[in-house]
Scaffold this active site. Sequence first.
Site, PDB file in Angstrom:
ATOM      1  N   LEU A  34       0.834  -1.203   0.000  1.00 38.65           N
ATOM      2  CA  LEU A  34       0.000   0.000   0.000  1.00 38.65           C
ATOM      3  C   LEU A  34       0.867   1.251   0.000  1.00 38.65           C
ATOM      4  O   LEU A  34       1.522   1.558   1.001  1.00 38.65           O
ATOM      5  CB  LEU A  34      -0.908   0.000   1.232  1.00 38.65           C
ATOM      6  CG  LEU A  34      -1.973  -1.108   1.246  1.00 38.65           C
ATOM      7  CD1 LEU A  34      -2.413  -1.431   2.664  1.00 38.65           C
ATOM      8  CD2 LEU A  34      -3.162  -0.730   0.376  1.00 38.65           C
ATOM      9  N   THR A  35       0.884   1.936  -1.105  1.00 36.47           N
ATOM     10  CA  THR A  35       1.605   3.194  -1.223  1.00 36.47           C
ATOM     11  C   THR A  35       0.959   4.243  -0.337  1.00 36.47           C
ATOM     12  O   THR A  35      -0.253   4.441  -0.407  1.00 36.47           O
ATOM     13  CB  THR A  35       1.592   3.631  -2.707  1.00 36.47           C
ATOM     14  OG1 THR A  35       2.418   2.728  -3.426  1.00 36.47           O
ATOM     15  CG2 THR A  35       2.074   5.052  -2.890  1.00 36.47           C
ATOM     16  N   GLN A 108       8.128  -4.815  -1.150  1.00 35.20           N
ATOM     17  CA  GLN A 108       7.744  -4.794  -2.561  1.00 35.20           C
ATOM     18  C   GLN A 108       8.689  -3.856  -3.306  1.00 35.20           C
ATOM     19  O   GLN A 108       8.771  -2.670  -2.994  1.00 35.20           O
ATOM     20  CB  GLN A 108       6.302  -4.326  -2.759  1.00 35.20           C
ATOM     21  CG  GLN A 108       5.909  -4.449  -4.237  1.00 35.20           C
ATOM     22  CD  GLN A 108       4.515  -3.969  -4.572  1.00 35.20           C
ATOM     23  OE1 GLN A 108       4.209  -2.794  -4.386  1.00 35.20           O
ATOM     24  NE2 GLN A 108       3.670  -4.857  -5.055  1.00 35.20           N
ATOM     25  N   TYR A 188       2.928  -0.888 -13.922  1.00 34.45           N
ATOM     26  CA  TYR A 188       4.273  -0.338 -13.768  1.00 34.45           C
ATOM     27  C   TYR A 188       5.253  -1.132 -14.654  1.00 34.45           C
ATOM     28  O   TYR A 188       4.827  -1.981 -15.447  1.00 34.45           O
ATOM     29  CB  TYR A 188       4.662  -0.330 -12.279  1.00 34.45           C
ATOM     30  CG  TYR A 188       3.689   0.535 -11.499  1.00 34.45           C
ATOM     31  CD1 TYR A 188       3.694   1.922 -11.661  1.00 34.45           C
ATOM     32  CD2 TYR A 188       2.723  -0.029 -10.680  1.00 34.45           C
ATOM     33  CE1 TYR A 188       2.762   2.721 -11.002  1.00 34.45           C
ATOM     34  CE2 TYR A 188       1.785   0.759 -10.017  1.00 34.45           C
ATOM     35  CZ  TYR A 188       1.812   2.137 -10.178  1.00 34.45           C
ATOM     36  OH  TYR A 188       0.887   2.923  -9.543  1.00 34.45           O
ATOM     37  N   GLY A 325      -5.919  -4.964   1.801  1.00 34.47           N
ATOM     38  CA  GLY A 325      -5.430  -3.604   1.640  1.00 34.47           C
ATOM     39  C   GLY A 325      -6.115  -2.615   2.558  1.00 34.47           C
ATOM     40  O   GLY A 325      -5.655  -2.326   3.668  1.00 34.47           O
TER      41      GLY A 325
HETATM   42  C1  LIG Z   1      -3.873   3.523  -0.938  1.00 37.80           C
HETATM   43  C2  LIG Z   1      -3.510   2.339  -1.810  1.00 37.80           C
HETATM   44  C3  LIG Z   1      -2.200   2.171  -2.201  1.00 37.80           C
HETATM   45  C4  LIG Z   1      -1.820   1.040  -2.955  1.00 37.80           C
HETATM   46  N1  LIG Z   1      -0.490   0.857  -3.274  1.00 37.80           N
HETATM   47  C5  LIG Z   1      -0.101  -0.290  -3.885  1.00 37.80           C
HETATM   48  C6  LIG Z   1       1.288  -0.574  -4.083  1.00 37.80           C
HETATM   49  O1  LIG Z   1       2.188   0.183  -3.710  1.00 37.80           O
HETATM   50  N2  LIG Z   1       1.596  -1.739  -4.707  1.00 37.80           N
HETATM   51  C7  LIG Z   1       0.638  -2.626  -5.131  1.00 37.80           C
HETATM   52  O2  LIG Z   1       0.985  -3.677  -5.692  1.00 37.80           O
HETATM   53  N3  LIG Z   1      -0.680  -2.394  -4.924  1.00 37.80           N
HETATM   54  C8  LIG Z   1      -1.066  -1.264  -4.299  1.00 37.80           C
HETATM   55  N4  LIG Z   1      -2.397  -1.065  -4.014  1.00 37.80           N
HETATM   56  C9  LIG Z   1      -3.376  -2.150  -4.258  1.00 37.80           C
HETATM   57  C10 LIG Z   1      -3.606  -2.953  -2.966  1.00 37.80           C
HETATM   58  O3  LIG Z   1      -2.454  -3.728  -2.660  1.00 37.80           O
HETATM   59  C11 LIG Z   1      -4.812  -3.913  -3.102  1.00 37.80           C
HETATM   60  O4  LIG Z   1      -4.611  -4.748  -4.211  1.00 37.80           O
HETATM   61  C12 LIG Z   1      -6.141  -3.150  -3.248  1.00 37.80           C
HETATM   62  O5  LIG Z   1      -6.257  -2.162  -2.232  1.00 37.80           O
HETATM   63  C13 LIG Z   1      -7.368  -4.100  -3.161  1.00 37.80           C
HETATM   64  O6  LIG Z   1      -7.413  -4.769  -1.922  1.00 37.80           O
HETATM   65  P1  LIG Z   1      -8.476  -4.329  -0.762  1.00 37.80           P
HETATM   66  O7  LIG Z   1      -9.856  -4.487  -1.358  1.00 37.80           O
HETATM   67  O8  LIG Z   1      -8.234  -5.304   0.351  1.00 37.80           O
HETATM   68  O9  LIG Z   1      -8.170  -2.913  -0.400  1.00 37.80           O
HETATM   69  C14 LIG Z   1      -2.796   0.081  -3.325  1.00 37.80           C
HETATM   70  C15 LIG Z   1      -4.136   0.288  -2.936  1.00 37.80           C
HETATM   71  C16 LIG Z   1      -4.500   1.389  -2.183  1.00 37.80           C
HETATM   72  C17 LIG Z   1      -5.943   1.544  -1.740  1.00 37.80           C
END
Ligand SMILES: Cc1cc2nc3c(=O)[nH]c(=O)nc-3n(C[C@H](O)[C@H](O)[C@H](O)COP(=O)(O)O)c2cc1C
Length: 375
Positions: A34-35, A108, A188, A325
Amino acid sequence: MTPSVDEQTAAQKLFSPARLGAVELENRLVMAPLTRIRADEDGVPTEAMVSYYAQRASLGMIVTEGTFPVGEGRTWIGQPGIETDAQIAGWRRVADAVHAAGGTIVMQIMHGGRIGHRLVSTTGRVTAPSALAAPGQIRTPEGKDEHPVPHALTTEEVAETVAQFAAAARRAIAAGMDGVQVHGANGYLLHEFTAPSTNTRTDQYGGSPENRARLSVEVAAAVAEAIGADRTGIRLSPQHNIQGALEEDADDALTTYRALAEGLAPLGLAHVDVLHAEPAGELVQTIRRTSGAPLIANTGFSVQTTREEAVSLVAEDVAEAVGVGRSAIANPDLARRWELDAAENAPVPETFYVGGERGYTDYPTLEATAETGQN
Ligand SMILES: Cc1cc2nc3c(=O)[nH]c(=O)nc-3n(C[C@H](O)[C@H](O)[C@H](O)COP(=O)(O)O)c2cc1C
């Protein structure tokens, strides 16, 4: 309502230990990458990041936010890196704090590819498989701007990229990480090679499904060689169709990801983390079976992952573990809340990508909520 015996048994599996390669998980909940844009402007992890990750150590494994291996692969100001000694030292504080709290953490490693900007890339250059600009705009220190037309990497430069990932993985281990997850998803750099819409190359990295899958396989192999396959995982998002990395032909996607998984199979990776709306479907299960690696399933952005979904994915053996996430952002003690089937805090999207502690380290635990009577 009291849960039935069947529901209790199903839930128990989610909270039972698992092994993903060399990493031992106390439960099968994985904090998804999560960025959060809370590093300093040099990409050095901050003290707020130390607290944030340590607060979430009761999840079986944490995957860090996407971290750049070289400044040329940086996508956002405030994103952390794993290139300089200061960045390594910052991550060391994060890893030590997570371990002290009883958790595990893998990094990551994310090269942003064409999702970047000359004012954010530390070389002033933005790179990709082909000179095709991404749709839409990107945030820069001088406001929003169009995505640039990237420099198409030469075949020699692709080899340098592989080496950059391996070197970054070594630095992640030097920083105390339990392993590395290669970011091959979400539009990416590596995904830009895999997806046909972003790759018009004519060398061995373009054209056929095998050729488009080649770079992800080579990066995973080089990272596994550098730090051990049992500490190496990869994230994929087949047909996520995001940021212009489109995989709209289902047959081509299946062939491409099968080729990718066949390339991973001899490595014996610690995990494959697949973001896809149907983890039980043919595409994801082909990746799982063919690669032979334990699967972390994440159902993607459209609907927030729920406890019920996580319980059933593991109970029905769709996946070895589940990536969570947004609920992990909003609930530092998510593992406990889900074990007790307790209420959750709701995430606040407005604070996802802004700096500071608000919406970052200040989400209350169950105890704190009980004391204040709020939820
Ligand atoms: C704020 C935010 C930042 C994210 N940053 C990344 C990231 O850096 N790398 C990545 O692979 N996915 C990133 N994602 C995707 C999440 O890892 C995840 O796949 C997505 O939130 C869906 O899962 P959830 O329904 O449990 O939130 C990000 C999602 C959110 C909401």
